[in-house]
Write a protein that holds these residues in place. Structure first.
Motif, PDB file in Angstrom:
ATOM      1  N   GLY A 168       0.816  -1.209   0.000  1.00 16.62           N
ATOM      2  CA  GLY A 168       0.000   0.000   0.000  1.00 16.62           C
ATOM      3  C   GLY A 168       0.849   1.256   0.000  1.00 16.62           C
ATOM      4  N   THR A 169       1.939   1.226   0.751  1.00 23.02           N
ATOM      5  CA  THR A 169       2.841   2.383   0.791  1.00 23.02           C
ATOM      6  C   THR A 169       3.461   2.628  -0.585  1.00 23.02           C
ATOM      7  OG1 THR A 169       3.347   2.071   3.141  1.00 23.02           O
ATOM      8  CG2 THR A 169       4.951   3.286   1.830  1.00 23.02           C
ATOM      9  N   LEU A 170       3.874   1.555  -1.235  1.00 20.52           N
ATOM     10  CA  LEU A 170       4.458   1.694  -2.573  1.00 20.52           C
ATOM     11  C   LEU A 170       3.443   2.252  -3.564  1.00 20.52           C
ATOM     12  CD1 LEU A 170       6.495  -1.646  -2.762  1.00 20.52           C
ATOM     13  CD2 LEU A 170       7.395   0.677  -2.472  1.00 20.52           C
ATOM     14  N   ILE A 171       2.201   1.784  -3.455  1.00 18.93           N
ATOM     15  CA  ILE A 171       1.147   2.315  -4.322  1.00 18.93           C
ATOM     16  C   ILE A 171       0.987   3.820  -4.095  1.00 18.93           C
ATOM     17  CG2 ILE A 171      -1.345   2.309  -4.785  1.00 18.93           C
ATOM     18  CD1 ILE A 171      -1.300  -0.708  -4.137  1.00 18.93           C
ATOM     19  N   GLY A 172       0.959   4.233  -2.820  1.00 20.59           N
ATOM     20  CA  GLY A 172       0.816   5.647  -2.490  1.00 20.59           C
ATOM     21  C   GLY A 172       1.984   6.478  -2.991  1.00 20.59           C
ATOM     22  N   LEU A 173       3.201   5.936  -2.852  1.00 22.24           N
ATOM     23  CA  LEU A 173       4.385   6.667  -3.294  1.00 22.24           C
ATOM     24  C   LEU A 173       4.411   6.826  -4.816  1.00 22.24           C
ATOM     25  CD1 LEU A 173       7.139   5.170  -0.965  1.00 22.24           C
ATOM     26  CD2 LEU A 173       6.129   7.457  -0.845  1.00 22.24           C
ATOM     27  N   MET A 176       2.036   9.439  -5.737  1.00 26.89           N
ATOM     28  CA  MET A 176       2.546  10.758  -5.351  1.00 26.89           C
ATOM     29  C   MET A 176       3.608  11.239  -6.345  1.00 26.89           C
ATOM     30  SD  MET A 176       4.594  11.836  -1.895  1.00 26.89           S
ATOM     31  CE  MET A 176       6.097  11.049  -2.484  1.00 26.89           C
ATOM     32  N   LEU A 177       4.517  10.346  -6.714  1.00 24.09           N
ATOM     33  CA  LEU A 177       5.594  10.715  -7.619  1.00 24.09           C
ATOM     34  C   LEU A 177       5.096  10.988  -9.041  1.00 24.09           C
ATOM     35  CD1 LEU A 177       8.307   8.184  -6.396  1.00 24.09           C
ATOM     36  CD2 LEU A 177       8.238  10.652  -5.981  1.00 24.09           C
ATOM     37  N   LEU A 180       4.051  15.591  -9.176  1.00 20.03           N
ATOM     38  CA  LEU A 180       4.870  16.434  -8.311  1.00 20.03           C
ATOM     39  C   LEU A 180       4.764  17.915  -8.691  1.00 20.03           C
ATOM     40  CD1 LEU A 180       8.139  14.303  -7.993  1.00 20.03           C
ATOM     41  CD2 LEU A 180       6.365  14.631  -6.279  1.00 20.03           C
ATOM     42  N   ASN A 181       3.743  18.236  -9.480  1.00 18.46           N
ATOM     43  CA  ASN A 181       3.585  19.618  -9.909  1.00 18.46           C
ATOM     44  C   ASN A 181       3.276  20.557  -8.762  1.00 18.46           C
ATOM     45  OD1 ASN A 181       4.020  18.929 -12.600  1.00 18.46           O
ATOM     46  ND2 ASN A 181       1.855  18.430 -12.923  1.00 18.46           N
ATOM     47  N   ASP A 182       2.565  20.040  -7.767  1.00 19.98           N
ATOM     48  CA  ASP A 182       2.182  20.881  -6.619  1.00 19.98           C
ATOM     49  C   ASP A 182       2.934  20.392  -5.386  1.00 19.98           C
ATOM     50  OD1 ASP A 182       1.064  22.459  -4.730  1.00 19.98           O
ATOM     51  OD2 ASP A 182      -1.004  21.761  -5.017  1.00 19.98           O
ATOM     52  N   PRO A 183       4.009  21.059  -4.970  1.00 21.83           N
ATOM     53  CA  PRO A 183       4.801  20.622  -3.813  1.00 21.83           C
ATOM     54  C   PRO A 183       3.990  20.541  -2.518  1.00 21.83           C
ATOM     55  CG  PRO A 183       5.988  22.279  -5.079  1.00 21.83           C
ATOM     56  CD  PRO A 183       4.587  22.250  -5.617  1.00 21.83           C
ATOM     57  N   GLY A 187       3.508  16.379   1.184  1.00 24.98           N
ATOM     58  CA  GLY A 187       3.385  15.977   2.590  1.00 24.98           C
ATOM     59  C   GLY A 187       2.135  15.165   2.863  1.00 24.98           C
ATOM     60  N   PRO A 188       0.956  15.668   2.501  1.00 27.61           N
ATOM     61  CA  PRO A 188      -0.274  14.895   2.728  1.00 27.61           C
ATOM     62  C   PRO A 188      -0.280  13.549   2.014  1.00 27.61           C
ATOM     63  CG  PRO A 188      -0.799  17.187   2.296  1.00 27.61           C
ATOM     64  CD  PRO A 188       0.667  17.028   2.030  1.00 27.61           C
ATOM     65  N   ASN A 189       0.202  13.525   0.770  1.00 25.75           N
ATOM     66  CA  ASN A 189       0.231  12.260   0.035  1.00 25.75           C
ATOM     67  C   ASN A 189       1.199  11.267   0.661  1.00 25.75           C
ATOM     68  OD1 ASN A 189      -1.670  13.010  -1.867  1.00 25.75           O
ATOM     69  ND2 ASN A 189      -0.153  13.864  -3.290  1.00 25.75           N
ATOM     70  N   MET A 190       2.326  11.756   1.150  1.00 27.45           N
ATOM     71  CA  MET A 190       3.283  10.879   1.832  1.00 27.45           C
ATOM     72  C   MET A 190       2.677  10.301   3.104  1.00 27.45           C
ATOM     73  SD  MET A 190       6.311   9.519   2.008  1.00 27.45           S
ATOM     74  CE  MET A 190       7.498  10.440   1.035  1.00 27.45           C
ATOM     75  N   ALA A 191       1.931  11.134   3.824  1.00 25.13           N
ATOM     76  CA  ALA A 191       1.274  10.664   5.055  1.00 25.13           C
ATOM     77  C   ALA A 191       0.288   9.548   4.761  1.00 25.13           C
ATOM     78  CB  ALA A 191       0.562  11.822   5.737  1.00 25.13           C
ATOM     79  N   VAL A 192      -0.506   9.724   3.703  1.00 21.18           N
ATOM     80  CA  VAL A 192      -1.474   8.687   3.320  1.00 21.18           C
ATOM     81  C   VAL A 192      -0.756   7.401   2.932  1.00 21.18           C
ATOM     82  CG1 VAL A 192      -3.217   8.052   1.614  1.00 21.18           C
ATOM     83  CG2 VAL A 192      -3.268  10.318   2.646  1.00 21.18           C
ATOM     84  N   ALA A 193       0.366   7.544   2.201  1.00 23.53           N
ATOM     85  CA  ALA A 193       1.132   6.370   1.773  1.00 23.53           C
ATOM     86  C   ALA A 193       1.648   5.578   2.979  1.00 23.53           C
ATOM     87  CB  ALA A 193       2.295   6.806   0.882  1.00 23.53           C
ATOM     88  N   LEU A 194       2.065   6.294   4.014  1.00 26.59           N
ATOM     89  CA  LEU A 194       2.635   5.619   5.184  1.00 26.59           C
ATOM     90  C   LEU A 194       1.569   4.995   6.087  1.00 26.59           C
ATOM     91  CD1 LEU A 194       5.448   8.156   6.151  1.00 26.59           C
ATOM     92  CD2 LEU A 194       5.709   5.917   5.060  1.00 26.59           C
TER      93      LEU A 194
END
Length: 271
Positions: A168-173, A176-177, A180-183, A187-194
């Motif tokens: 699931g984390t890999l899917i989220g990452l 997210m990657l 990357l147009n909107d920096p 943060g929020p996307n990384m949090a969801v991935a984790l």
């Protein structure tokens, strides 16, 4: 109900929630922080993936559902009482000493423990002692084998949780990657991935590993009780003195239970 298991499960989740909500700067609790750890897709990936993988590993749905239902064993205190079992065997030895082995057949009718009843009927029928031991130990091994299958189910689930959490984390990452147009979204996307990794660790350490260890303890207690039964019945068949049988079976008890057994009125044996 097994109070220790219930307290452990409930207190574990309460402590975790308090740890999430506690704000060290203000020394207060902000329970809205808990919402940061709730993500439906992460739940589906981690829990759904883990449980469906276990379905694939099982021979059929009946086997899967039966092993999944074994969770209730953790919530109930097992009906294993070595002290009462030893007292019952000593009582049987007194009956056999006074009235003979055949008198045990009538006594067996009032016994609920099928393992003990089977052993009594075998010695009443005059079965060779070595054959009695072989039959009882074969059944004992089969019981332990079934227990180990259930323990293995939860052990595999404890491995699947973190594995699917990482997926699931890999899917989220990856998602997210891809954007990357909107920096500000990183943060929020990384949090969801984790969060999926968090769910996987929670499934393994809060549920599965405690269940595995509790089932191992229950298995050990039940197998030891049945070993007591085997040794006791073979001693009765050999015509040993009830007091000798008592001393032999007491060696299975831990020091605290041995003291309780000796102090109890039921520990007295007719010589």
């Amino acid at each position: 109900m097994n109070i220790a298991s219930i307290i452990g499960l409930i207190s574990g989740i309460i402590i975790m929630i308090f740890g999430i909500a506690f704000q060290q700067d203000s020394m207060s609790f902000d329970f809205t922080m808990v919402m940061n750890f709730i993500d439906i897709p992460s739940v589906l990936i981690t829990f759904g993936g883990s449980f469906t993988t276990l379905i694939t590993m099982e021979p059929n749905m009946k086997s899967y559902l039966g092993k999944l239902a074994s969770f209730r064993l953790v919530l109930h205190t097992p009906a294993v009482n070595e002290i009462e079992t030893i007292r019952s065997i000593i009582g049987l030895s007194n009956v056999a000493r006074k009235e003979g082995l055949l008198a045990l057949e009538e006594t067996a009718n009032g016994i609920e423990d099928e393992f003990l009843k089977k052993g009594i009927l075998l010695i009443v029928d005059g079965t060779d002692p070595e054959l009695v031991r072989s039959i009882m130990e074969t059944e004992l091994n089969c019981i332990e084998g079934r227990h180990k299958e259930v323990i293995g189910f939860w052990d595999k689930l404890s491995a699947m949780g973190p594995a699917w959490g990482m997926i699931g984390t890999l899917i989220g990452l990856i998602n997210m990657l891809k954007d990357l147009n909107d920096p500000s979204t990183i943060g929020p996307n990384m949090a969801v991935a984790l969060v999926t990794t968090f769910y996987g660790s929670l499934l393994a350490n809060w549920v599965c590993i405690p269940v595995v260890n509790k089932l191992k303890i229950n298995n050990s207690s039940e197998i030891q009780m049945k070993e007591v039964i085997v040794e006791g019945l073979l001693s009765i068949q050999a015509g040993e003195n009830p007091r000798v049988i008592e001393e032999k079976l007491k060696s299975f008890l831990n020091p605290a239970n041995r003291i309780e057994f000796d102090a109890a009125e039921g520990g007295e044996v007719d010589g």
